[in-house]
Write a protein that holds these residues in place. Structure first.
Motif, PDB file in Angstrom:
ATOM      1  N   VAL A 348       0.879  -1.176   0.000  1.00 32.12           N
ATOM      2  CA  VAL A 348       0.000   0.000   0.000  1.00 32.12           C
ATOM      3  C   VAL A 348       0.915   1.223   0.000  1.00 32.12           C
ATOM      4  O   VAL A 348       1.769   1.359   0.872  1.00 32.12           O
ATOM      5  CB  VAL A 348      -0.934   0.011   1.230  1.00 32.12           C
ATOM      6  CG1 VAL A 348      -1.732   1.292   1.295  1.00 32.12           C
ATOM      7  CG2 VAL A 348      -1.868  -1.200   1.200  1.00 32.12           C
ATOM      8  N   ASP A 349       0.714   2.081  -0.987  1.00 36.10           N
ATOM      9  CA  ASP A 349       1.703   3.136  -1.225  1.00 36.10           C
ATOM     10  C   ASP A 349       1.057   4.526  -1.260  1.00 36.10           C
ATOM     11  O   ASP A 349       0.843   5.111  -2.317  1.00 36.10           O
ATOM     12  CB  ASP A 349       2.424   2.846  -2.547  1.00 36.10           C
ATOM     13  CG  ASP A 349       3.681   3.678  -2.727  1.00 36.10           C
ATOM     14  OD1 ASP A 349       4.059   4.404  -1.784  1.00 36.10           O
ATOM     15  OD2 ASP A 349       4.286   3.613  -3.811  1.00 36.10           O
ATOM     16  N   ALA A 374      -5.033  -3.114   2.391  1.00 35.42           N
ATOM     17  CA  ALA A 374      -5.662  -1.881   2.864  1.00 35.42           C
ATOM     18  C   ALA A 374      -6.790  -2.199   3.851  1.00 35.42           C
ATOM     19  O   ALA A 374      -6.943  -1.523   4.875  1.00 35.42           O
ATOM     20  CB  ALA A 374      -6.203  -1.074   1.686  1.00 35.42           C
ATOM     21  N   ALA A 375      -7.562  -3.248   3.569  1.00 32.53           N
ATOM     22  CA  ALA A 375      -8.653  -3.643   4.462  1.00 32.53           C
ATOM     23  C   ALA A 375      -8.122  -4.076   5.819  1.00 32.53           C
ATOM     24  O   ALA A 375      -8.662  -3.698   6.865  1.00 32.53           O
ATOM     25  CB  ALA A 375      -9.459  -4.768   3.825  1.00 32.53           C
ATOM     26  N   LYS A 383      -0.325  -3.267  11.365  1.00 35.42           N
ATOM     27  CA  LYS A 383       0.055  -1.885  11.638  1.00 35.42           C
ATOM     28  C   LYS A 383       0.637  -1.251  10.378  1.00 35.42           C
ATOM     29  O   LYS A 383       1.486  -1.840   9.718  1.00 35.42           O
ATOM     30  CB  LYS A 383       1.078  -1.835  12.773  1.00 35.42           C
ATOM     31  CG  LYS A 383       0.496  -2.209  14.122  1.00 35.42           C
ATOM     32  CD  LYS A 383       1.508  -1.982  15.244  1.00 35.42           C
ATOM     33  CE  LYS A 383       0.890  -2.280  16.605  1.00 35.42           C
ATOM     34  NZ  LYS A 383       1.852  -2.053  17.719  1.00 35.42           N
ATOM     35  N   PRO A 384       0.188  -0.041  10.068  1.00 34.22           N
ATOM     36  CA  PRO A 384       0.721   0.615   8.867  1.00 34.22           C
ATOM     37  C   PRO A 384       2.165   1.054   9.063  1.00 34.22           C
ATOM     38  O   PRO A 384       2.598   1.327  10.189  1.00 34.22           O
ATOM     39  CB  PRO A 384      -0.205   1.822   8.689  1.00 34.22           C
ATOM     40  CG  PRO A 384      -0.765   2.091  10.049  1.00 34.22           C
ATOM     41  CD  PRO A 384      -0.850   0.766  10.733  1.00 34.22           C
ATOM     42  N   GLY A 548      -0.623  -0.799  -5.420  1.00 35.58           N
ATOM     43  CA  GLY A 548      -0.550  -0.149  -4.125  1.00 35.58           C
ATOM     44  C   GLY A 548      -1.033   1.281  -4.089  1.00 35.58           C
ATOM     45  O   GLY A 548      -1.107   1.884  -3.017  1.00 35.58           O
ATOM     46  N   LYS A 549      -1.386   1.863  -5.222  1.00 37.97           N
ATOM     47  CA  LYS A 549      -1.830   3.261  -5.285  1.00 37.97           C
ATOM     48  C   LYS A 549      -3.274   3.341  -5.775  1.00 37.97           C
ATOM     49  O   LYS A 549      -3.730   2.479  -6.524  1.00 37.97           O
ATOM     50  CB  LYS A 549      -0.938   4.063  -6.234  1.00 37.97           C
ATOM     51  CG  LYS A 549       0.522   4.182  -5.817  1.00 37.97           C
ATOM     52  CD  LYS A 549       1.312   4.969  -6.864  1.00 37.97           C
ATOM     53  CE  LYS A 549       2.786   5.085  -6.477  1.00 37.97           C
ATOM     54  NZ  LYS A 549       2.984   5.980  -5.326  1.00 37.97           N
TER      55      LYS A 549
END
Length: 584
Positions: A348-349, A374-375, A383-384, A548-549
């Motif tokens: 995820v970017d 993302a979900a 954790k992001p 990822g975008k």
């Protein structure tokens, strides 16, 4: 003929197949399962032929006997199942009495198989490369370490896994559901079988990869005269890819014939019901039926045309308060590549989006684009690396343990893989009631009543509460996962491919249920899917992800009618059967 000679004859298959002689002949097939409550007759007198190079699709609702008929062809029924009548001839030889040694000559080389559930059919302890190499070695396709490695990479490339060399060292849990499904497809194709049985082979795949896979399977049929047996609930796929369609209901064939003719001019009421319930790219949107009287004759979800929808619906969505806010979210994984070195993978970017109260945001994109990651980040399961997630005004990064526990009750999830998320050692009733027990809601009697209510809502009998996940079909397991997510009546529900494994009739019921619950309880949905036909009928807004975008976002109608990005248009163009007009 001796057992040895039989095995040799089946395994060589040197003579070219006669196109006028069936490769597989199924005559009056009957399959019975022994259960605690007596025998269950899952398949009752099914007969059909498959010719060399022919593509046949079996369609029908979950539990109709589709998958059981297919697994009976290679004698891979569950331990309590048996062929109780009829015959199955492969290349003219009846295999119903074959032992395991004889069947080993049939499986892989003559009949390949792609199972429905990717996670339970891949060993979580071994990396992907090891499992693909073992299948190649077992089928005798290649010999020697280098040849087997090269063949492993080749079959994964053929199945649509572009960076196969890099992915071989990864484990199943590091793959998305679609990527795991591609691995199984690669294994199934590895020995160049004469017939490939594909049980929902693309149900977890996005439409662009689905097209790649189906194009490849079609080229096999054409170039190598490989026959195909599709088990699918996707009528568009059946119409576009199969030459013949078989419709099953309650263990019997109710209608069969050339695919386009059958789907454009169905004769049986059940076939008509299937077609009426299938979502399409037509300008339609499910709306709630709460407070309306529904007759018993309703066959599919109640939908509105664009002209009937409120002109200010987009403005109403924008005016609603934001429940979920995602800002510049990032997640990076370090992928090992040997010699104690690792490469970053930006799953995820830097994505940002808002979900307004009482609305549905659909997150769409190819498999591996970062949707499911993302979900998991929104749910707090991971954790992001960077960025901020706010749910109901609470920032998840700074939330206390108690605040996170409270958020769990307000935010539930339906995972992509229902079998992996259901405890096989617990009954269905215990699984659905688990969130109620964890959050100390009600007593045992009230929880049992709630379980019965939820089973009814997802179109399953209350007696199902005493059964176990391994006794259910893939579609039924998915419905159990949905029922569990709804148990606490949450404010936010994250649906990760929640209807991808459902047949069209049950899918229509579940989508209508979700719409009704949204209207009744003011629920907010994050809907992650690769099925754009479903997106069209459930989502208020769409965010399109690539590598990822988020590359495009907007109102659903705007995205579908006026896509700005080539990538989005490619997703729309790849939908199977989009240009086919079904009958009624």
């Amino acid at each position: 003929m001796t057992e040895e000679n039989t095995v040799q004859t089946l395994s060589t298959g040197a003579a070219p197949a006669d196109p006028t002689t069936p490769l597989v002949e199924v005559d009056d097939l009957q399959v019975t399962f022994t259960t605690a409550n007596g025998d269950v007759h899952a398949v009752r007198g099914v007969s059909f032929d498959i010719y060399p190079g022919e593509t046949v699709a079996i369609v029908g609702e979950s539990g109709s006997g589709k998958s059981t008929s297919a697994t009976a062809l290679i004698k891979l029924l569950a331990g309590n199942g048996r062929i109780s009548g009829g015959s199955i001839k492969v290349e003219g030889k009846d295999i119903t009495g074959y032992n395991e040694q004889q069947m080993a000559a049939v499986r892989g080389g003559i009949i390949g198989y792609v199972p429905q559930d990717p996670m339970s059919n891949l060993n979580p302890v071994w990396n992907i490369g090891f499992q693909v190499r073992e299948a190649i070695r077992a089928n005798g396709v290649a010999k020697g370490k280098k040849d087997i490695e090269a063949k492993a990479i080749e079959v994964l490339h053929q199945a649509g896994l572009a960076d196969a060399e890099r992915r071989l060292k990864q484990f199943p849990h590091q793959f998305s559901g679609g990527m795991r499904q591609r691995v199984l497809i690669g294994i199934g194709l590895g020995a160049d079988p004469k017939l490939l049985i594909a049980d929902e082979p693309t149900s977890a795949l996005d439409v662009t990869v689905q097209k790649v896979i189906l194009d490849h399977l079609e080229s096999l049929t054409r170039e190598k005269n490989t026959a195909m047996l599709f088990i699918t609930h996707d009528l568009g796929l059946a119409a576009e890819r199969a030459s013949k369609v078989i419709v099953m209901s309650q263990g019997k064939i109710v209608e069969a014939g050339p695919s386009l003719e059958l789907l454009q001019n169905p004769q049986h009421p059940y076939t008509k019901q299937l077609i009426a319930a299938a979502p399409s790219l037509a300008s339609r949107r499910i709306h709630s039926t709460v407070g309306e009287h529904l007759t018993d004759g309703v066959e599919g979800p109640d939908m509105l045309t664009l002209a009937e929808r409120h002109e200010d619906s987009e403005a109403a969505v924008e005016a609603a308060p934001v429940v979920v806010k995602v800002e510049d979210l990032r997640k990076t994984y370090m992928i090992r590549r040997g010699s104690f070195k690792s490469d970053p993978l930006h799953a995820v970017d830097g994505i940002s989006f808002d979900i307004h109260k009482g609305t549905t945001l659909a997150l769409v994109g190819e498999s591996g684009s970062g949707k499911s990651t993302a979900a998991r980040l929104v749910l707090g399961l991971e954790k992001p690396t960077d960025g901020q997630i706010t749910v109901g005004g609470v920032g998840m990064a700074d939330a206390s343990s108690k605040q996170l526990f409270d958020l769990r009750r307000r935010m539930q999830v339906v995972f992509q893989d229902p079998y992996a998320s259901l405890d096989p050692q617990r009954s269905i009733g215990a699984i659905i009631a688990e969130p109620l027990k964890v959050h100390k809601v009600g007593n045992r009697k009230s929880r049992d009543a709630r379980v019965a209510e939820l089973l009814d809502q997802v179109a399953l009998p209350s007696a199902m509460a005493d059964r176990y996940p391994n006794e259910l079909s893939g579609g039924q397991r998915q419905r159990i996962a949905i029922a569990r997510a709804l148990a606490l009546k949450p404010e936010v529900v994250v649906l990760d491919e929640a209807v991808s494994a459902l047949d069209v009739l049950v899918q229509a019921q579940v989508l209508q249920l979700l719409a009704d619950l949204q209207a009744e309880l003011d629920l907010t949905y994050l809907f992650i899917t690769h099925d754009l036909a479903v997106v069209r009928v459930v989502a208020d807004a769409v965010a399109v992800m690539e590598k990822g975008k988020i590359v495009e976002t907007g109102a659903t109608d705007e995205i579908f009618e006026n896509a700005q990005q080539e990538y989005t248009q490619r997703l729309l163009d790849a939908i199977p059967g989009a240009g086919i007009e079904f009958g009624a």
